[in-house]
Design an enzyme around this catalytic site. Structure first.
Site, PDB file in Angstrom:
ATOM      1  N   GLY A  10     -10.636   4.498   9.545  1.00  0.00           N
ATOM      2  CA  GLY A  10      -9.942   3.788   8.464  1.00  0.00           C
ATOM      3  C   GLY A  10     -10.454   2.360   8.372  1.00  0.00           C
ATOM      4  CB  VAL A  14      -4.641  -2.475   9.295  1.00  0.00           C
ATOM      5  CG1 VAL A  14      -4.423  -2.550  10.803  1.00  0.00           C
ATOM      6  CG2 VAL A  14      -3.372  -2.902   8.566  1.00  0.00           C
ATOM      7  CB  ALA A 165       0.831 -11.671   7.302  1.00  0.00           C
ATOM      8  CB  CYS A 277       3.993  -3.585   5.503  1.00  0.00           C
ATOM      9  SG  CYS A 277       2.395  -3.236   6.219  1.00  0.00           S
ATOM     10  CE  LYS A 280       3.599   2.050   5.199  1.00  0.00           C
ATOM     11  NZ  LYS A 280       2.179   1.966   5.551  1.00  0.00           N
ATOM     12  CE  LYS A 340       0.590 -13.259   2.356  1.00  0.00           C
ATOM     13  NZ  LYS A 340       0.726 -13.009   3.824  1.00  0.00           N
ATOM     14  NE  ARG A 443       5.034 -14.839  -5.596  1.00  0.00           N
ATOM     15  CZ  ARG A 443       5.046 -14.042  -4.538  1.00  0.00           C
ATOM     16  NH1 ARG A 443       5.613 -14.430  -3.415  1.00  0.00           N
ATOM     17  NH2 ARG A 443       4.511 -12.848  -4.610  1.00  0.00           N
TER      18      ARG A 443
HETATM   19  C1  UDX Z   1       3.827  -8.103   6.503  1.00  0.00           C
HETATM   20  C2  UDX Z   1       4.229  -8.685   7.857  1.00  0.00           C
HETATM   21  O1  UDX Z   1       4.410 -10.108   7.719  1.00  0.00           O
HETATM   22  C3  UDX Z   1       3.179  -8.377   8.895  1.00  0.00           C
HETATM   23  O2  UDX Z   1       3.592  -8.837  10.177  1.00  0.00           O
HETATM   24  C4  UDX Z   1       2.963  -6.870   8.938  1.00  0.00           C
HETATM   25  O3  UDX Z   1       1.922  -6.567   9.849  1.00  0.00           O
HETATM   26  C5  UDX Z   1       2.610  -6.328   7.564  1.00  0.00           C
HETATM   27  O4  UDX Z   1       3.622  -6.713   6.618  1.00  0.00           O
HETATM   28  P1  UDX Z   1       2.129  -8.793   4.577  1.00  0.00           P
HETATM   29  O5  UDX Z   1       2.827  -7.771   3.768  1.00  0.00           O
HETATM   30  O6  UDX Z   1       0.651  -8.759   4.653  1.00  0.00           O
HETATM   31  O7  UDX Z   1       2.637  -8.758   6.097  1.00  0.00           O
HETATM   32  O8  UDX Z   1       2.514 -10.255   4.034  1.00  0.00           O
HETATM   33  P2  UDX Z   1       3.807 -11.193   4.192  1.00  0.00           P
HETATM   34  O9  UDX Z   1       3.322 -12.569   4.410  1.00  0.00           O
HETATM   35  O10 UDX Z   1       4.765 -10.680   5.170  1.00  0.00           O
HETATM   36  O11 UDX Z   1       4.438 -11.162   2.741  1.00  0.00           O
HETATM   37  C6  UDX Z   1       5.032  -9.990   2.198  1.00  0.00           C
HETATM   38  C7  UDX Z   1       5.649 -10.295   0.852  1.00  0.00           C
HETATM   39  O12 UDX Z   1       6.783 -11.153   0.994  1.00  0.00           O
HETATM   40  C8  UDX Z   1       4.711 -11.006  -0.114  1.00  0.00           C
HETATM   41  O13 UDX Z   1       4.872 -10.488  -1.406  1.00  0.00           O
HETATM   42  C9  UDX Z   1       5.177 -12.444  -0.044  1.00  0.00           C
HETATM   43  O14 UDX Z   1       4.868 -13.189  -1.191  1.00  0.00           O
HETATM   44  C10 UDX Z   1       6.680 -12.255   0.129  1.00  0.00           C
HETATM   45  N1  UDX Z   1       7.360 -13.411   0.740  1.00  0.00           N
HETATM   46  C11 UDX Z   1       7.038 -13.808   1.999  1.00  0.00           C
HETATM   47  C12 UDX Z   1       8.377 -14.071   0.035  1.00  0.00           C
HETATM   48  O15 UDX Z   1       8.688 -13.710  -1.093  1.00  0.00           O
HETATM   49  N2  UDX Z   1       9.031 -15.127   0.644  1.00  0.00           N
HETATM   50  C13 UDX Z   1       8.726 -15.542   1.905  1.00  0.00           C
HETATM   51  O16 UDX Z   1       9.370 -16.505   2.381  1.00  0.00           O
HETATM   52  C14 UDX Z   1       7.699 -14.865   2.606  1.00  0.00           C
HETATM   53  P1  ADP Z   2      -4.253  -0.250   5.565  1.00  0.00           P
HETATM   54  O1  ADP Z   2      -3.812  -1.324   4.634  1.00  0.00           O
HETATM   55  O2  ADP Z   2      -3.135   0.264   6.421  1.00  0.00           O
HETATM   56  O3  ADP Z   2      -5.460  -0.606   6.385  1.00  0.00           O
HETATM   57  P2  ADP Z   2      -5.770   1.252   3.612  1.00  0.00           P
HETATM   58  O4  ADP Z   2      -5.205   2.221   2.647  1.00  0.00           O
HETATM   59  O5  ADP Z   2      -6.323  -0.046   3.115  1.00  0.00           O
HETATM   60  O6  ADP Z   2      -4.628   1.024   4.700  1.00  0.00           O
HETATM   61  O7  ADP Z   2      -6.937   1.956   4.463  1.00  0.00           O
HETATM   62  C1  ADP Z   2      -6.858   3.205   5.024  1.00  0.00           C
HETATM   63  C2  ADP Z   2      -8.254   3.811   4.979  1.00  0.00           C
HETATM   64  O8  ADP Z   2      -8.256   5.019   5.765  1.00  0.00           O
HETATM   65  C3  ADP Z   2      -8.770   4.205   3.596  1.00  0.00           C
HETATM   66  O9  ADP Z   2      -9.965   3.505   3.317  1.00  0.00           O
HETATM   67  C4  ADP Z   2      -9.013   5.746   3.693  1.00  0.00           C
HETATM   68  O10 ADP Z   2     -10.173   6.150   2.996  1.00  0.00           O
HETATM   69  C5  ADP Z   2      -9.196   5.920   5.183  1.00  0.00           C
HETATM   70  N1  ADP Z   2      -8.925   7.289   5.669  1.00  0.00           N
HETATM   71  C6  ADP Z   2      -7.825   8.051   5.457  1.00  0.00           C
HETATM   72  N2  ADP Z   2      -7.927   9.245   6.111  1.00  0.00           N
HETATM   73  C7  ADP Z   2      -9.125   9.246   6.754  1.00  0.00           C
HETATM   74  C8  ADP Z   2      -9.812  10.181   7.599  1.00  0.00           C
HETATM   75  N3  ADP Z   2      -9.273  11.364   7.949  1.00  0.00           N
HETATM   76  N4  ADP Z   2     -11.029   9.834   8.068  1.00  0.00           N
HETATM   77  C9  ADP Z   2     -11.578   8.632   7.742  1.00  0.00           C
HETATM   78  N5  ADP Z   2     -10.981   7.713   6.966  1.00  0.00           N
HETATM   79  C10 ADP Z   2      -9.767   8.001   6.470  1.00  0.00           C
END
Ligand code: UDX
Ligand code: ADP
EC number: 1.1.1.22
Length: 463
Positions: A10, A14, A165, A277, A280, A340, A443
């Protein structure tokens, strides 16, 4: 055990950045990131690092340093599995769109496919690491598949959730608050934990590496995201009350954030949280709680999502009401589409839902986002299946120049907190717009007094 070869299945938001940092910090370990998506891997291998598929400040420099040395991107999934001692699973785990748990549970089909592939290919003992956020007890399912379909080799399953994040991924990876590794208590389990601890020890202090049992690790990730999202829904709930009472949510946030028990972070009122995240993971938590019959627990966390949906709807309703109850044929410019700032990721971005609601009211939407293409904007709207692609295309257009995007607009809505929006020549924008010129700052990034002095009718969240 000396680790010299790692692979990650993947190459997403992440897997990509995490493996790039591991490769940079551990030059003796060969790190291979594999993905089925050929276009994504080709982009990671693009000779010009400016074209890697994920925009994160600082990531291009790390990829430039490590790629070809000990960091490789490939579509040869089986070869990478075969060679690696540690296999990270970092594939997508979207909310289920079908069957039992539809709209709530995490869809684990990609995880299961990975597990089956690892079982089929592995000819020696492997450590398999869950990097994707997963429901509690997924490790058990992965282990069962590996043990029942494998070639008789030993698998150790670890949970090592990623807390980065987006937008600050590189800094979060280089200076993590903590690294969490969950594994089982057997001798082999403990050896596997120590092997992974050894990898992180190359740049993370020992007191920041926390080891737990697998279930605690899996649940900690869901809990952290639920708590963070809950803070945003809490301040957003107060923002509506502030608007009714004359209080200012920024002042309230500052006042409560100075209480060391509450702390100042994650108290920014907004048009609603987005990202791959929070929603979900909370839906998943709600589903898990319900599946154990814990209805009060489920309802408690579901309210965080209900509040977030309300905040997005409230924002589009305010625009329609303020524009004399009709936005039909009016040009409304969105500044920002990403969920964001400092990312090109748009998953679950509030902008998508606000645009959808306004297009339902027959508005014409112009979009400017420094990192998101028109193709992505339209794909996000098409994904909702509210209308056909052709209909979306007729109502939504994207611009490469923010001043052009704002020209002739009846209203501007700020959906993402990109820093550059603060630097614009707002007088020039005002002069080019229809009057009265409205700004809806989702914002709270602009200075209200300055905007009003220019002549804008300026609406912020929570004041
Ligand atoms: C989040 C978690 O922070 C991270 O630890 C986890 O691994 C994945 O999910 P992410 O979704 O990448 O990270 O960004 P984050 O900075 O948490 O913001 C999420 C959403 O909340 C964004 O839309 C952001 O704009 C919003 N947000 C954040 C607010 O509206 N207000 C805030 O004070 C902080
Ligand atoms: P995240 O934000 O959690 O990293 P993404 O959706 O951006 O998730 O990335 C997940 C990736 O995993 C995608 O690029 C998808 O093509 C890949 N993927 C899903 N299933 C498989 C698999 N069986 N083998 C290889 N890659 C995979």
């Amino acid at each position: 055990m000396k680790i010299t070869k790692i692979c990650c299945i993947g190459a997403g938001y992440v897997g990509g950045p995490t493996m790039a940092v591991i490769a940079q910090k551990c030059p003796d370990i060969q790190v291979t990131v594999v993905d089925l998506n050929e276009a994504r891997i080709a982009a990671w291998n693009d000779a010009d690092v400016a074209n890697i598929p994920i925009y994160e400040p600082g990531l291009d420099a790390i990829v430039a340093e490590a790629r070809g040395r000990n960091l490789f991107f490939s579509t040869e999934v089986e070869k990478a599995i075969d060679e690696a001692q540690i296999i990270f699973i970092s594939v997508n785990t979207p909310t289920k769109t079908y069957g039992k748990g539809k709209g709530m549970a995490a869809d684990l089909k990609y995880i299961e496919l990975c597990a089956r592939q690892i079982a089929r290919v592995a000819k020696d003992n492997k450590i398999v690491v869950e990097k994707s956020t997963l429901p509690v007890r997924t490790a058990e399912a992965i282990k069962s598949i590996l043990d029942h379909t494998g070639n008789g080799v030993q698998f150790q399953i670890l949970s090592n959730p990623e807390f980065l994040a987006e937008g600050t991924a590189v800094q979060d990876l280089l200076h993590p608050d903590r690294i969490l590794i969950g594994g089982d208590s057997s001798e082999e389990g403990q050896k596997a934990i120590q092997a992974l601890v050894g990898v992180y020890s190359n740049w993370v202090a020992a007191d920041k590496i926390l080891t737990t049992n697998v279930w605690s690790s899996e649940l900690s990730k869901l809990t952290a995201n639920a708590f963070l999202a809950q803070r945003i829904s809490s301040i957003n709930a107060m923002s509506e009350l502030c608007e009714k009472t004359g209080a200012d949510v920024n002042e309230v946030a500052k006042a409560i954030g100075m209480d060391s028990r509450i702390g100042p972070k994650f108290l920014k009122a907004s048009v609603g949280f987005g990202g791959s995240c929070f929603q979900k993971d909370i839906l998943n938590l709600v589903y898990i709680a319900k599946s154990y019959g814990l209805n009060e627990v489920a309802d408690y966390w579901e309210q965080v999502i209900i509040m977030n949906d309300h905040q997005k709807r409230r924002f589009s309703n305010t625009i329609v009401q303020t524009l004399y109850n009709t936005v039909a044929d009016k040009k409304i410019t969105f500044l920002g589409w990403a969920f964001k700032k400092d990312t090109n990721d748009t998953r679950e971005s509030a902008a998508i839902y606000v645009a959808d609601a306004l297009v339902n009211e027959q508005a014409q939407i112009a979009v400017y986002d420094p990192k998101v293409s028109e193709k992505k904007v339209l794909a996000d709207l098409d994904y909702l299946e509210t209308r056909t692609s052709a209909q979306n295309k007729a109502c939504v257009a994207s611009f490469e120049d923010p001043y052009l995007a704002c020209k002739g607009a009846h209203a501007i809505a700020i959906l993402t907190e990109w820093d550059e929006f603060k630097e614009y020549d707002w007088k020039k924008i005002y002069d080019s717009m229809q009057k009265p010129a409205f700004v809806f700052d989702g914002r709270n990034v602009l200075n209200a007094a300055e905007m009003k002095a220019i002549g804008f009718v300026y609406h912020a969240i929570g004041s």
